[in-house]
Write a protein that holds these residues in place. Structure first.
Motif, short mmCIF file in Angstrom:
data_model
loop_
_atom_site.label_atom_id
_atom_site.label_comp_id
_atom_site.label_asym_id
_atom_site.label_seq_id
_atom_site.Cartn_x
_atom_site.Cartn_y
_atom_site.Cartn_z
N ALA A 1 0.83 -1.22 0.00
CA ALA A 1 0.00 0.00 0.00
C ALA A 1 0.86 1.26 0.00
O ALA A 1 0.42 2.33 -0.44
CB ALA A 1 -0.91 0.00 1.22
N ASN A 2 2.10 1.14 0.49
CA ASN A 2 2.96 2.32 0.52
C ASN A 2 3.45 2.71 -0.87
O ASN A 2 3.97 3.81 -1.04
CB ASN A 2 4.19 2.04 1.40
N TYR A 3 3.31 1.80 -1.80
CA TYR A 3 3.86 2.05 -3.13
C TYR A 3 2.73 2.15 -4.14
O TYR A 3 2.80 1.60 -5.24
CB TYR A 3 4.85 0.96 -3.50
N ALA A 4 1.65 2.78 -3.75
CA ALA A 4 0.50 2.93 -4.62
C ALA A 4 0.14 4.41 -4.73
O ALA A 4 0.42 5.19 -3.82
CB ALA A 4 -0.69 2.15 -4.05
N THR A 5 -0.47 4.74 -5.86
CA THR A 5 -0.97 6.11 -5.97
C THR A 5 -2.21 6.22 -5.09
O THR A 5 -2.87 5.22 -4.80
CB THR A 5 -1.34 6.45 -7.41
N GLN A 6 -2.52 7.38 -4.69
CA GLN A 6 -3.66 7.61 -3.81
C GLN A 6 -4.97 7.39 -4.57
O GLN A 6 -5.17 7.97 -5.63
CB GLN A 6 -3.59 9.05 -3.29
N GLY A 7 -5.87 6.56 -4.02
CA GLY A 7 -7.19 6.39 -4.60
C GLY A 7 -8.14 7.45 -4.04
O GLY A 7 -7.75 8.29 -3.22
N SER A 8 -9.39 7.40 -4.47
CA SER A 8 -10.39 8.34 -3.92
C SER A 8 -11.75 7.65 -3.91
O SER A 8 -11.96 6.64 -4.59
CB SER A 8 -10.45 9.62 -4.75
N MET A 9 -12.70 8.18 -3.14
CA MET A 9 -14.05 7.61 -3.08
C MET A 9 -15.06 8.69 -2.79
O MET A 9 -14.77 9.71 -2.14
CB MET A 9 -14.11 6.50 -2.02
N SER A 10 -16.25 8.42 -3.30
CA SER A 10 -17.42 9.25 -2.95
C SER A 10 -18.44 8.28 -2.37
O SER A 10 -19.00 7.44 -3.09
CB SER A 10 -17.95 9.93 -4.21
N VAL A 11 -18.66 8.34 -1.06
CA VAL A 11 -19.45 7.30 -0.39
C VAL A 11 -20.41 7.95 0.59
O VAL A 11 -20.11 8.99 1.19
CB VAL A 11 -18.51 6.31 0.34
N THR A 12 -21.60 7.35 0.71
CA THR A 12 -22.59 7.80 1.70
C THR A 12 -22.58 6.84 2.87
O THR A 12 -22.69 5.62 2.68
CB THR A 12 -23.99 7.85 1.08
N ASP A 13 -22.44 7.42 4.04
CA ASP A 13 -22.39 6.60 5.25
C ASP A 13 -23.72 6.75 5.99
O ASP A 13 -24.02 7.81 6.54
CB ASP A 13 -21.21 7.05 6.13
N LEU A 14 -24.53 5.69 5.97
CA LEU A 14 -25.82 5.71 6.65
C LEU A 14 -25.68 5.00 8.00
O LEU A 14 -25.04 3.95 8.08
CB LEU A 14 -26.87 4.98 5.81
N ALA B 1 -12.41 0.23 6.09
CA ALA B 1 -12.10 -1.12 5.60
C ALA B 1 -13.28 -1.69 4.83
O ALA B 1 -13.12 -2.36 3.82
CB ALA B 1 -11.75 -2.02 6.77
N ALA B 2 -14.50 -1.38 5.30
CA ALA B 2 -15.68 -1.87 4.59
C ALA B 2 -15.85 -1.13 3.27
O ALA B 2 -16.18 -1.72 2.24
CB ALA B 2 -16.92 -1.68 5.47
N ALA B 3 -15.62 0.18 3.27
CA ALA B 3 -15.78 0.98 2.05
C ALA B 3 -14.76 0.62 1.00
O ALA B 3 -15.03 0.65 -0.19
CB ALA B 3 -15.68 2.47 2.40
N ASP B 4 -13.55 0.26 1.45
CA ASP B 4 -12.46 -0.01 0.52
C ASP B 4 -12.76 -1.19 -0.40
O ASP B 4 -12.21 -1.32 -1.48
CB ASP B 4 -11.18 -0.26 1.32
N LYS B 5 -13.67 -2.06 0.06
CA LYS B 5 -13.96 -3.27 -0.73
C LYS B 5 -15.02 -3.00 -1.80
O LYS B 5 -15.31 -3.86 -2.62
CB LYS B 5 -14.47 -4.38 0.20
#
Lengths: 249, 325
Positions: B167-180, B248-252
């Protein structure tokens, strides 16, 4: 039953006993006196050895003899593990001390500094301006580049080499690898950096093509411990003189 | 004619009548060995003690500079070797070519430095000054990690390190997520139990995955939007806002996916991913230099930790009541 006291021994035997005792005492006095005188003489030699300017010691044969005698057991105990009892190194990066190749300067002064503060020992005054980077592992030079540089090194040392590969290796030496930065443009090395002369065909980590490849691929980070605090200044001076003398034989 | 009084001495044996010296001589003649041995032994012991005292004198302040030193400052030496080295560095010529005035300048500077060092110890700067403490700590770390750096890693070790820290050698990802979140407990949800909440959340997940909108879940199941992630956020920001469990849940999740119910401290959460741009992992060959540097840094950190463990084993550390470390 008679109760006569025991007869005293004859005078001659008593005198002999006293003479023997006196003789033993005199011998003991001579032995102790002689030992003390010897120790004082050695101490004076040690003081002279330390007081002399490092590079002037070899002008005094008695100091050189004294240093050699003092240093031999010290070297066997502390240094031979890496440098070998014969000072020729043990093929693990500890250099041959009997040749005239010195990474950090020759002469008693420089050898003494190296013994005192070590090489990459963690001491601030240690010799550790540079190390040999791991060009291959770091991805700075490709496998082909490294092999070409090896051919160039073989060429520099008048050993059998591949012409074309050596030409490309020279290019890599001067551009991609920037080897000249430490080893100088003529590959003769720079003492200030401890970067060895690549044309002397003397290799601390082996001189076969595979060894040269490994040195460039994996890099080298030889260390020598600092002996300040572990050996006295006189011991360090003696070792420096001993090693310097050995290198000149 | 009177009878002479009996002589008391006459009753004694012949040896006992003699003065002490005579008695000693008589004893010597009877047993010459023991006294002689004792006398000689005493002489030897005395000579030995004298020799030891002569060769190992008691420590006393030096009145002269010992050989090998350029100066003594409060009995602390300035090494001649250091003096020569610093003079050569200062003037760029061999020591023999420097003038007495030039050498005096360097020696004075070295003596001044020694005085300052001694003064710093007297002022207890290692305990008070943060810069001094940092320098001392760094010095110890340098000594401890020096041997570690002599061991070159193999390619396998570097690859294993890369795999463990990918994970240290990865470009930064991004997310748009709704947390209910479906809160549990509190005034409005006093009769909401965990089991009920989990069941409601599971039903909501089913509805959402069947095409129901977020508003439906909010109205029908009393979910609330926490608003923790505001629009599209880079992964590091989303991790901070969501917390490790929810991240961790959102990442999947991929675009449009809904997570399983996740129990957290404030209730049961359901995450709905609007848009996910995952991190791009750089392959090993692309980051070899970074991997090598990080590996060496990790080795040094481990060496430092091992050293601290060793120091702690032998240290007496007391922590004030109410404090933990």
């Amino acid at each position: 039953m008679s109760d006569t006291p025991p007869q005293p021994r004859p005078k001659s035997i008593r005198r002999l006993g006293w003479a023997v005792a006196a003789g033993l005492v005199v011998l003991m006095l001579i032995a102790v006196g002689g030992y003390v005188a010897w120790r004082v003489h050695r101490a004076q030699l040690g003081a002279r050895l330390l007081a002399a300017m490092p590079d002037d010691v070899d002008k005094h044969a008695d100091l050189v003899r004294y240093a050699d005698a003092e240093a031999k057991p010290l070297f066997a105990k502390n240094c031979s593990g890496c440098h070998g009892l014969d000072l020729k190194g043990r093929g693990v990066g500890a250099p041959d001390l009997t040749d005239s190749i010195w990474l950090y300067g020759s002469g008693v002064f420089h050898i003494e500094r190296t013994i005192t503060y070590g090489v990459r020992s963690g001491q601030k005054k240690a010799n550790d301006i540079t190390e040999m980077p791991a060009f291959g592992q770091r991805g700075q030079l490709s496998d082909t580049d490294i092999k070409n540089v090896v051919q160039y090194l073989l060429q520099l040392n008048h050993r059998p080499y591949n012409d074309q590969a050596a030409f490309l290796g020279k290019q890599a030496y001067e551009t991609k690898g920037q080897c000249f930065d430490c080893h100088a443009g003529d590959a003769k090395g720079i003492i200030d950096y401890g970067a060895p002369d690549l044309t002397a065909n003397v290799w601390d980590f082996g001189g076969s093509p595979q060894d040269l490849y490994d040195s460039i691929y994996y890099g080298r980070h030889g260390i020598m411990p600092a002996w300040i605090g572990k050996l006295t200044p006189e011991q360090i001076r003696a070792l420096a003189v001993y090693v310097d003398t050995a290198s000149k034989r | 004619m009177s009878t002479p009084l009996p002589n008391a001495d006459a009753a004694k044996p012949a040896a006992a009548r003699a003065p002490w010296l005579m008695r000693w001589s008589a004893g010597l003649s009877r047993r010459p060995t023991r006294p002689a041995v004792l006398a000689i032994s005493a002489a030897i012991i005395g000579l030995g003690a004298a020799a030891i005292g002569l060769l190992h004198p008691a420590h006393r302040d030096l009145a002269q500079v010992p050989p090998g030193d350029a100066a003594l400052v409060n009995q602390e030496p300035v090494l001649m070797s250091d003096f020569i080295s610093e003079t050569e560095q200062a003037y760029g010529v061999p020591f023999a070519q420097t003038s007495p005035a030039e050498r005096a300048i360097v020696l004075r500077r070295m003596i001044d430095e020694e005085l300052m060092v001694q003064r710093s110890l007297a002022l207890d700067l290692p305990e008070q000054d943060t810069d001094v403490r940092t320098a001392l700590s760094d010095g110890v770390t340098a000594l401890v990690t020096a041997p570690v750096l002599a061991d070159h890693p193999t390619d396998d070790q570097l690859r294993a390190f890369y795999a463990a820290h990918r994970a240290n050698y990865a470009t930064q990802g991004s997310m748009s997520v709704t947390d209910l979140v479906l809160h549990i407990g509190g005034f409005e949800n006093a009769d909401q139990s965990l089991d009920q909440a989990m069941a409601d959340a599971a039903q909501a997940v089913y509805e959402l995955r069947s095409g129901a909108g977020i508003d439906f879940a909010k109205q029908h199941f009393s979910f609330a939007d926490t608003g923790k992630v505001n629009g599209e956020e880079p992964d590091f920001a989303a991790r901070l806002h969501l917390g490790p469990k929810l991240y961790a849940a959102a990442d999947k999740l991929s675009d449009g996916e809904v997570s399983e119910p996740v129990q957290d401290t404030d209730g049961v959460h359901v995450l709905v991913m609007q848009h996910r741009r995952p991190p791009v992992f750089t392959d090993y060959d692309g980051v070899r230099n970074n991997v090598y540097t990080d590996y060496v840094a990790a080795q040094k950190a481990q060496a430092r930790q091992d050293n601290l463990k060793f120091l702690r084993r032998g240290a007496q550390i007391l922590v004030a009541p109410g404090q933990t470390e």
